[in-house]
Design an enzyme around this catalytic site. Structure first.
Site, mmCIF file in Angstrom:
data_model
loop_
_atom_site.group_PDB
_atom_site.id
_atom_site.type_symbol
_atom_site.label_atom_id
_atom_site.label_comp_id
_atom_site.label_asym_id
_atom_site.label_seq_id
_atom_site.Cartn_x
_atom_site.Cartn_y
_atom_site.Cartn_z
ATOM 1 N N GLY A 12 7.813 110.968 62.886
ATOM 2 C CA GLY A 12 9.131 111.490 63.231
ATOM 3 C C GLY A 12 9.419 111.527 64.720
ATOM 4 O O GLY A 12 10.301 112.249 65.161
ATOM 5 N N LEU A 46 8.484 106.307 66.960
ATOM 6 C CA LEU A 46 7.591 105.152 67.119
ATOM 7 C C LEU A 46 7.404 104.425 65.793
ATOM 8 O O LEU A 46 6.578 103.540 65.665
ATOM 9 C CB LEU A 46 6.241 105.599 67.695
ATOM 10 N N GLU A 90 12.822 101.469 52.025
ATOM 11 C CA GLU A 90 13.269 102.611 52.828
ATOM 12 C C GLU A 90 14.732 102.941 52.535
ATOM 13 O O GLU A 90 15.106 104.105 52.391
ATOM 14 C CB GLU A 90 13.054 102.322 54.330
ATOM 15 N N ASP A 109 12.392 97.765 62.716
ATOM 16 C CA ASP A 109 11.051 98.362 62.748
ATOM 17 C C ASP A 109 10.072 97.588 61.878
ATOM 18 O O ASP A 109 8.933 97.314 62.263
ATOM 19 C CB ASP A 109 11.102 99.813 62.262
ATOM 20 N N SER A 113 -2.448 110.564 51.289
ATOM 21 C CA SER A 113 -2.293 110.416 52.731
ATOM 22 C C SER A 113 -3.227 111.409 53.394
ATOM 23 O O SER A 113 -3.276 112.571 52.991
ATOM 24 C CB SER A 113 -0.850 110.732 53.135
HETATM 25 P P1 ADP Z 1 9.422 107.719 62.428
HETATM 26 O O1 ADP Z 1 9.500 106.435 61.684
HETATM 27 O O2 ADP Z 1 10.163 107.698 63.721
HETATM 28 O O3 ADP Z 1 8.022 108.199 62.627
HETATM 29 P P2 ADP Z 1 10.700 108.678 60.048
HETATM 30 O O4 ADP Z 1 11.413 109.930 59.715
HETATM 31 O O5 ADP Z 1 11.399 107.389 59.839
HETATM 32 O O6 ADP Z 1 10.184 108.824 61.544
HETATM 33 O O7 ADP Z 1 9.368 108.592 59.187
HETATM 34 C C1 ADP Z 1 8.526 109.725 59.095
HETATM 35 C C2 ADP Z 1 8.196 109.975 57.631
HETATM 36 O O8 ADP Z 1 7.367 108.894 57.140
HETATM 37 C C3 ADP Z 1 7.367 111.218 57.396
HETATM 38 O O9 ADP Z 1 8.189 112.342 57.226
HETATM 39 C C4 ADP Z 1 6.625 110.873 56.124
HETATM 40 O O10 ADP Z 1 7.441 111.095 54.981
HETATM 41 C C5 ADP Z 1 6.409 109.385 56.236
HETATM 42 N N1 ADP Z 1 5.085 109.084 56.800
HETATM 43 C C6 ADP Z 1 4.812 108.430 57.951
HETATM 44 N N2 ADP Z 1 3.478 108.319 58.138
HETATM 45 C C7 ADP Z 1 2.888 108.910 57.078
HETATM 46 C C8 ADP Z 1 1.527 109.132 56.671
HETATM 47 N N3 ADP Z 1 0.500 108.734 57.414
HETATM 48 N N4 ADP Z 1 1.318 109.783 55.505
HETATM 49 C C9 ADP Z 1 2.350 110.189 54.735
HETATM 50 N N5 ADP Z 1 3.627 110.021 55.068
HETATM 51 C C10 ADP Z 1 3.912 109.401 56.216
HETATM 52 MG MG MG Z 2 11.271 105.572 60.862
#
Ligand code: ADP
Ligand code: MG
Length: 385
Positions: free
Chosen positions: A125, A128, A163, A175, A71
């Site tokens: 987080g 969105l 998930e 979502d 990532s």
């Molecule tokens: P939201 O969906 O509201 O943004 P979530 O807690 O459901 O919040 O998801 C966030 C999590 O998703 C992050 O903590 C990470 O583990 C993972 N995540 C999201 N985007 C990335 C990314 N680009 N690279 C790595 N992990 C990601």
């Molecule tokens: Mg989420």
């Protein structure tokens, strides 16, 4: 940056890490829920739209059974053998792509090993759904590369399964469905019981309106515990009312049972049943392009979430009040609450006033700096290169 430039950038990031070119680049969006909050785990209605912010996934198949993931935000490589990923929780961000590979296999796709590089411009987080963007970008990539003839809705279900089971987050289907099925200039009316989905026109530009997201950037520390408590209250209410889920109760049913439910459970249930009714009204208003009818529904949703469901926060309330002061027709918190984002519907020529007044409201309440940006209903996940 243009889409072309972003695709080139993630492809070259892929070449640096994997030492070869990707087979392709896919993209999946984050989303904003226009209305229908905390209804999804009550078998109810939601009305999200996808946004232009999303997650890119550059992916190439491997000849072996290894899944290597990087990532650009979180690092890597995170490596796993596909065979060792099962119906059990895994740690770290790579649980998302690993979970998707597992869930697609469970859905019948012969997923081979792959190298995966992801990059996102959805703030993580903040409500969105960067998680759905990540799951769906990797999901559509692996499904298409492995010759899966899987419907988009089935990829969404695999992403939810990933998930729930492998990441270990009890999220609903909203979502992932929005990220897979959304269409430009439309919101997606989703019945979370039947999974029937319908495109509803959300043509704000034609009316010189603009949707605006206000990211409070406030911590959602309280969110997990409160979410579990709200879910339990809803189950309790359904039990007392003798219905399978609150989807099956009307506001009159809930009012009639107020005494048996007790104050707190009564107010939680009242939010859910009135919110379901507001979603149905909102769908009917949008079909008629009647934004004057939509606005009070958005406002009512926020009040109900703030006063009955008690999942708003000082920052979300400041975002909503600031937006209204700046000329928005309506604004509401969106997502699970306790921080995250609000969404406002404003005349296009008042967007600057909305931003100014939101910033002023945050400053007056000694809250941190919010991020304010326009959004437009976007298309769902797709291959870009
Ligand atoms: P939201 O969906 O509201 O943004 P979530 O807690 O459901 O919040 O998801 C966030 C999590 O998703 C992050 O903590 C990470 O583990 C993972 N995540 C999201 N985007 C990335 C990314 N680009 N690279 C790595 N992990 C990601
Ligand atoms: Mg989420």
């Amino acid at each position: 940056m243009s889409t072309r430039e972003r695709v080139d950038e993630v492809a070259s990031a892929f070449r640096e890490r994997a030492g070869r070119a990707p087979d392709g680049v896919w993209w999946a969006p984050g989303r904003v829920n226009l209305i229908g909050e905390h209804t999804d785990y009550n078998d109810g209605f939601v009305l999200p739209f996808a946004i232009q912010r999303g997650t890119l996934a550059a992916v190439a198949r491997r000849d072996d059974d290894r899944l290597r993931c990087w990532s650009r935000e979180e690092g890597g490589p995170e490596e796993a053998e596909l065979a060792e990923i099962g119906a059990a929780r895994r740690d770290g961000w790579a649980a998302y792509p690993q979970g998707v590979a597992w869930a697609l296999r469970e859905a019948g796709v012969a997923v081979a090993g792959a190298d995966v590089v992801v990059e996102s411009d959805v703030p993580s987080g903040s409500g969105l759904s960067s998680s759905a963007a990540l799951l769906c970008a990797v999901g559509i990539a692996l499904a298409e590369l492995n010759d899966g003839r899987l419907a988009r809705s089935a990829i969404a279900r695999a992403a939810q399964r990933a998930e729930n089971v492998v990441v270990g987050v009890p999220s609903g289907i909203m979502d992932q469905t929005a990220s897979m099925l959304a269409r430009e200039q439309h919101a997606l009316f989703l019945d979370t019981r039947t999974l029937d989905a319908e495109q509803v026109p959300l043509e704000v530009e034609d009316r010189e309106l603009q949707l605006v997201v206000i990211n409070t950037r406030a911590s959602r520390r309280l969110a997990a515990g409160a979410y579990a408590e709200r879910r339990a209250a809803c189950e309790e209410a359904a039990r007392v009312l003798g219905v399978p889920a609150l989807r099956d109760a009307t506001p009159a049913d809930v009012d009639a049972a107020a005494g048996a439910l007790g104050d707190v459970v009564y107010r939680r249930a009242r939010h859910v049943v009135t919110e379901n009714a507001r979603v149905l009204e909102a769908v009917s208003a949008l079909r008629e392009r009647d934004f004057g009818r939509l606005a009070p529904l958005l406002e009512g949703s926020h009040r109900s979430l703030r006063d009955d469901y008690e999942v708003s926060s000082p920052a979300l309330d400041a975002a909503v009040e600031g937006a209204r002061t700046g000329g928005a027709l309506a604004a509401r918190m969106t997502g699970a609450g306790f921080g995250g984002c609000a969404v406002a519907l404003a005349p296009a020529d008042r967007v600057r006033d909305v931003e100014r007044e939101v910033r002023a409201a945050f400053a007056a309440a000694a809250l941190g700096e919010p991020e304010v940006f326009p959004v437009a209903p976007a298309d769902g996940a797709r291959r870009l290169a």
